[in-house]
Design an enzyme around this catalytic site. Structure first.
Site, short mmCIF file in Angstrom:
data_model
loop_
_atom_site.label_atom_id
_atom_site.label_comp_id
_atom_site.label_asym_id
_atom_site.label_seq_id
_atom_site.Cartn_x
_atom_site.Cartn_y
_atom_site.Cartn_z
CG HIS A 23 -1.96 -1.11 1.13
ND1 HIS A 23 -1.80 -2.31 1.79
CD2 HIS A 23 -3.12 -1.21 0.45
CE1 HIS A 23 -2.83 -3.10 1.53
NE2 HIS A 23 -3.64 -2.45 0.71
CG HIS A 30 -4.42 -5.54 -3.54
ND1 HIS A 30 -4.09 -4.21 -3.72
CD2 HIS A 30 -5.01 -5.62 -2.33
CE1 HIS A 30 -4.47 -3.51 -2.66
NE2 HIS A 30 -5.04 -4.34 -1.80
CB CYS A 65 -11.71 -4.69 5.10
SG CYS A 65 -13.09 -3.56 4.94
CG HIS A 67 -5.70 -7.91 1.66
ND1 HIS A 67 -5.45 -7.14 2.77
CD2 HIS A 67 -5.89 -7.05 0.63
CE1 HIS A 67 -5.49 -5.87 2.43
NE2 HIS A 67 -5.75 -5.78 1.14
CD GLU A 85 -9.59 -6.45 10.70
OE1 GLU A 85 -10.52 -5.62 10.84
OE2 GLU A 85 -8.97 -6.59 9.63
CE1 TYR A 102 -11.19 1.11 -1.82
CE2 TYR A 102 -11.96 -1.14 -2.07
CZ TYR A 102 -11.20 -0.20 -1.41
OH TYR A 102 -10.44 -0.58 -0.34
CD GLU A 111 -6.60 -0.47 0.56
OE1 GLU A 111 -6.32 -1.18 -0.42
OE2 GLU A 111 -6.46 -0.86 1.72
CD GLU A 113 -8.58 -3.41 -1.06
OE1 GLU A 113 -7.67 -3.66 -0.26
OE2 GLU A 113 -9.77 -3.22 -0.71
CD1 TRP A 155 -14.53 -0.50 2.54
CD2 TRP A 155 -12.79 0.88 2.28
NE1 TRP A 155 -13.85 -0.47 3.72
CE2 TRP A 155 -12.77 0.36 3.59
CE3 TRP A 155 -11.79 1.76 1.89
CZ2 TRP A 155 -11.79 0.70 4.53
CZ3 TRP A 155 -10.81 2.10 2.82
CH2 TRP A 155 -10.82 1.58 4.11
#
Length: 193
Positions: A23, A30, A65, A67, A85, A102, A111, A113, A155
Site C-alpha cells: 500500500h 489486488h 475487511c 485480503h 480483528e 474501487y 487502495e 482493490e 469503500w
C-alpha cells in the site's frame, strides 16, 4: 508473511506481494474483501480502524475487511479476519456483491482493490483487537444508512449505494453469483453458509 494476491485488469492472479509494503501512492490492483456483520437482533457492527494503521487510520467503516491468502477460500478469509480483528466467530458468511471494485486515496496512500462483499451473522460478541480496531458500535441498518457520514471509508460508502439497490434490508439482499467474482477469487470460493 501476510500477502495480497495481485491482479491484472481482468481479475486474474498475477503474483503475490507483501501486504505490509504493497500500500503506497501506486498500490497495484489486488484482491480483498469486505464484510458486514449482523447480530441476532439485525443490528450492524460498525468498526473504526486503529489510528496507527497505514491505510485509513481512525476511519469508521464496515465490520471487517481483509485480503485472502493464496489458496484460502474467501469465506475462510472472512472468518479469519473477523476472529483476528474483532474476536468474533461467524455463524454464516454469504456473498452479496461479487464484482465490487474501487480505488481510493487518503494522505498519499492508495487502495486499489477488487473486493467482493459479504453478509455475515455472528455467534459471539466482539472483542476488538486494538492493533486493528479502536472502536465498535452496533446500529440498526436503517439508522446507519440514513445517517451515513461522508467521513466513513470510501469503500463503505460505495458499497452502501450498491447494497441499497439490492433491497431495503439486509435480509432482502440476494446471494451474489460466484460466477461474477474476479477469476482469481472464483478459485477461492467455498460455501460456508
Amino acid at each position: 508473511m501476510e500477502h495480497v494476491i495481485l491482479l491484472d485488469e481482468s481479475g486474474e492472479a498475477r503474483g503475490l506481494a507483501d501486504k505490509h509494503v504493497v500500500h503506497t501512492d501506486a498500490t497495484p490492483l489486488h484482491l480483498a474483501f469486505s464484510c458486514y456483520i449482523f447480530d441476532s437482533a439485525g443490528r450492524f457492527l460498525i468498526s473504526r480502524r486503529a489510528r496507527h494503521k497505514k491505510t485509513w487510520p481512525g476511519i469508521w467503516t464496515n465490520s471487517v475487511c481483509g485480503h485472502p491468502q493464496q489458496g484460502e477460500p474467501l469465506a475462510d478469509a472472512v472468518r479469519r479476519r473477523a476472529a483476528y480483528e474483532l474476536g468474533m466467530t461467524l455463524r454464516t458468511v454469504r456473498l452479496i456483491l461479487p464484482a465490487f471494485r474501487y480505488r481510493a486515496e487518503l494522505d498519499g496512500v492508495v487502495e486499489n482493490e477488487m473486493c467482493p462483499v459479504f453478509h455475515a451473522t455472528a455467534d459471539t460478541g466482539p472483542r476488538p483487537n486494538p492493533d486493528e480496531v479502536d472502536a465498535i458500535r452496533w446500529q440498526p441498518w436503517a439508522d446507519f444508512v440514513r445517517d451515513l457520514p461522508a467521513t466513513y471509508s470510501p469503500w463503505c460508502r460505495l458499497q452502501i449505494e450498491q447494497l441499497n439497490a439490492l433491497g431495503p434490508t439486509p435480509d432482502s439482499w440476494p446471494t451474489g453469483d460466484p460466477a461474477l467474482l474476479p477469476p482469481a477469487a472464483r478459485a477461492l470460493v467455498q460455501d460456508h453458509s
